[in-house]
Structures are given as structure tokens and as C-alpha cells.
Design a protein around this motif. Structure first.
Motif, PDB file in Angstrom:
ATOM      1  N   ILE A 113       0.853  -1.187   0.000  1.00  0.00           N
ATOM      2  CA  ILE A 113       0.000   0.000   0.000  1.00  0.00           C
ATOM      3  C   ILE A 113       0.886   1.234   0.000  1.00  0.00           C
ATOM      4  O   ILE A 113       1.821   1.342   0.797  1.00  0.00           O
ATOM      5  CB  ILE A 113      -0.916   0.023   1.245  1.00  0.00           C
ATOM      6  CG1 ILE A 113      -1.868  -1.162   1.221  1.00  0.00           C
ATOM      7  CG2 ILE A 113      -1.695   1.330   1.311  1.00  0.00           C
ATOM      8  CD1 ILE A 113      -2.695  -1.311   2.478  1.00  0.00           C
ATOM      9  N   VAL A 114       0.584   2.155  -0.911  1.00  0.00           N
ATOM     10  CA  VAL A 114       1.249   3.449  -0.950  1.00  0.00           C
ATOM     11  C   VAL A 114       0.199   4.490  -0.593  1.00  0.00           C
ATOM     12  O   VAL A 114      -0.857   4.552  -1.222  1.00  0.00           O
ATOM     13  CB  VAL A 114       1.841   3.745  -2.347  1.00  0.00           C
ATOM     14  CG1 VAL A 114       2.446   5.131  -2.391  1.00  0.00           C
ATOM     15  CG2 VAL A 114       2.854   2.692  -2.734  1.00  0.00           C
ATOM     16  N   LEU A 115       0.489   5.295   0.419  1.00  0.00           N
ATOM     17  CA  LEU A 115      -0.442   6.327   0.864  1.00  0.00           C
ATOM     18  C   LEU A 115       0.282   7.661   0.814  1.00  0.00           C
ATOM     19  O   LEU A 115       1.365   7.807   1.384  1.00  0.00           O
ATOM     20  CB  LEU A 115      -0.922   6.040   2.291  1.00  0.00           C
ATOM     21  CG  LEU A 115      -1.866   7.056   2.911  1.00  0.00           C
ATOM     22  CD1 LEU A 115      -3.167   7.158   2.121  1.00  0.00           C
ATOM     23  CD2 LEU A 115      -2.155   6.683   4.353  1.00  0.00           C
ATOM     24  N   THR A 116      -0.296   8.613   0.117  1.00  0.00           N
ATOM     25  CA  THR A 116       0.271   9.954   0.053  1.00  0.00           C
ATOM     26  C   THR A 116      -0.866  10.961   0.145  1.00  0.00           C
ATOM     27  O   THR A 116      -2.016  10.626  -0.130  1.00  0.00           O
ATOM     28  CB  THR A 116       1.095  10.160  -1.233  1.00  0.00           C
ATOM     29  OG1 THR A 116       1.775  11.400  -1.161  1.00  0.00           O
ATOM     30  CG2 THR A 116       0.216  10.105  -2.465  1.00  0.00           C
ATOM     31  N   ALA A 117      -0.519  12.176   0.553  1.00  0.00           N
ATOM     32  CA  ALA A 117      -1.546  13.204   0.743  1.00  0.00           C
ATOM     33  C   ALA A 117      -1.007  14.565   0.361  1.00  0.00           C
ATOM     34  O   ALA A 117       0.212  14.743   0.185  1.00  0.00           O
ATOM     35  CB  ALA A 117      -2.038  13.198   2.186  1.00  0.00           C
ATOM     36  N   SER A 118      -1.897  15.523   0.271  1.00  0.00           N
ATOM     37  CA  SER A 118      -1.516  16.873  -0.133  1.00  0.00           C
ATOM     38  C   SER A 118      -0.717  17.621   0.949  1.00  0.00           C
ATOM     39  O   SER A 118      -0.067  18.609   0.650  1.00  0.00           O
ATOM     40  CB  SER A 118      -2.764  17.666  -0.520  1.00  0.00           C
ATOM     41  OG  SER A 118      -3.683  17.685   0.539  1.00  0.00           O
ATOM     42  N   SER A 119      -0.779  17.154   2.184  1.00  0.00           N
ATOM     43  CA  SER A 119       0.019  17.774   3.240  1.00  0.00           C
ATOM     44  C   SER A 119       0.385  16.727   4.292  1.00  0.00           C
ATOM     45  O   SER A 119      -0.303  15.718   4.444  1.00  0.00           O
ATOM     46  CB  SER A 119      -0.738  18.924   3.898  1.00  0.00           C
ATOM     47  OG  SER A 119      -1.804  18.439   4.669  1.00  0.00           O
ATOM     48  N   ASP A 120       1.463  17.019   5.013  1.00  0.00           N
ATOM     49  CA  ASP A 120       1.907  16.087   6.064  1.00  0.00           C
ATOM     50  C   ASP A 120       0.876  15.973   7.182  1.00  0.00           C
ATOM     51  O   ASP A 120       0.657  14.903   7.744  1.00  0.00           O
ATOM     52  CB  ASP A 120       3.254  16.520   6.645  1.00  0.00           C
ATOM     53  CG  ASP A 120       4.386  16.284   5.675  1.00  0.00           C
ATOM     54  OD1 ASP A 120       4.229  15.446   4.761  1.00  0.00           O
ATOM     55  OD2 ASP A 120       5.443  16.938   5.838  1.00  0.00           O
ATOM     56  N   THR A 121       0.251  17.076   7.531  1.00  0.00           N
ATOM     57  CA  THR A 121      -0.720  17.046   8.628  1.00  0.00           C
ATOM     58  C   THR A 121      -1.950  16.240   8.244  1.00  0.00           C
ATOM     59  O   THR A 121      -2.521  15.541   9.071  1.00  0.00           O
ATOM     60  CB  THR A 121      -1.126  18.464   9.044  1.00  0.00           C
ATOM     61  OG1 THR A 121      -1.613  19.171   7.904  1.00  0.00           O
ATOM     62  CG2 THR A 121       0.046  19.229   9.630  1.00  0.00           C
ATOM     63  N   PHE A 122      -2.361  16.346   6.980  1.00  0.00           N
ATOM     64  CA  PHE A 122      -3.528  15.575   6.526  1.00  0.00           C
ATOM     65  C   PHE A 122      -3.204  14.089   6.442  1.00  0.00           C
ATOM     66  O   PHE A 122      -4.032  13.236   6.706  1.00  0.00           O
ATOM     67  CB  PHE A 122      -4.006  16.091   5.168  1.00  0.00           C
ATOM     68  CG  PHE A 122      -5.305  15.486   4.714  1.00  0.00           C
ATOM     69  CD1 PHE A 122      -6.465  15.654   5.449  1.00  0.00           C
ATOM     70  CD2 PHE A 122      -5.365  14.753   3.549  1.00  0.00           C
ATOM     71  CE1 PHE A 122      -7.664  15.094   5.030  1.00  0.00           C
ATOM     72  CE2 PHE A 122      -6.564  14.189   3.117  1.00  0.00           C
ATOM     73  CZ  PHE A 122      -7.707  14.368   3.864  1.00  0.00           C
ATOM     74  N   LEU A 123      -1.965  13.787   6.093  1.00  0.00           N
ATOM     75  CA  LEU A 123      -1.540  12.391   6.004  1.00  0.00           C
ATOM     76  C   LEU A 123      -1.611  11.730   7.365  1.00  0.00           C
ATOM     77  O   LEU A 123      -2.057  10.642   7.540  1.00  0.00           O
ATOM     78  CB  LEU A 123      -0.118  12.284   5.461  1.00  0.00           C
ATOM     79  CG  LEU A 123       0.429  10.898   5.178  1.00  0.00           C
ATOM     80  CD1 LEU A 123      -0.403  10.183   4.124  1.00  0.00           C
ATOM     81  CD2 LEU A 123       1.863  11.001   4.730  1.00  0.00           C
TER      82      LEU A 123
END
Length: 84
Positions: free
Chosen positions: A74-84
Motif C-alpha cells: 500500500i502506498v499512501l500519500t496526501a496533499s500535506s503532512d498534517t492531513f496524512l
């Protein structure tokens, strides 16, 4: 049934081994795992991508998270570190 080449028992050449458990699981196991995973992740607010069933997208406000599933990785990424 026969013994595999290179593993023939010289004392019992006509004997075969009894398989008590499958080594690799059932053919349906990956599909069952994906269905269970997808059901859970969709219940958490993710939606599937229109072009790839293994890409899940979660949006909240201006933030977006992407979860990519490949076999058992599983690869999980987000638009910001806090949202991740």
C-alpha cells in the motif's frame, strides 16, 4: 501421481506425499482480500478512481489523499503532512 524429478525416494519409488495444506492458498484468495479491503476503505470515505480500481481517493476540503494498492503493498500519500 508421481514423485517430482530429483526428489524420488530410492526405497519407495512408487510412494507419493500427502499434501495436508496448500502452499499458496486458494486462487480466489487475492480477490477475497481485495473485496474485503475495498469494502472497508470505501466505508471510511475513500472512493475508487475512474481509471484504476486499485487507486482510492479521499478528499476533505482542500486536502486530498491517495491510496494505491498493489497486491499486498500500500502506498499512501496526501496533499500535506498534517492531513496524512
Amino acid at each position: 501421481m508421481h514423485q517430482p524429478p530429483g526428489f524420488v525416494d530410492k526405497r519407495y519409488p512408487t510412494y507419493v506425499c500427502r499434501l495436508n495444506k496448500s502452499l499458496y492458498g486458494l486462487k480466489q484468495a487475492p480477490r477475497a482480500w481485495y473485496t474485503r479491503f475495498a469494502t472497508y476503505i470505501l466505508s471510511q470515505g475513500f472512493r475508487t478512481s475512474a481509471c484504476d480500481n486499485f487507486l482510492f481517493i479521499y478528499s476533505r476540503g482542500s486536502h486530498t489523499a491517495y491510496l494505491l494498492l498493489y497486491v499486498d503493498d500500500i502506498v499512501l500519500t496526501a496533499s500535506s503532512d498534517t492531513f496524512l
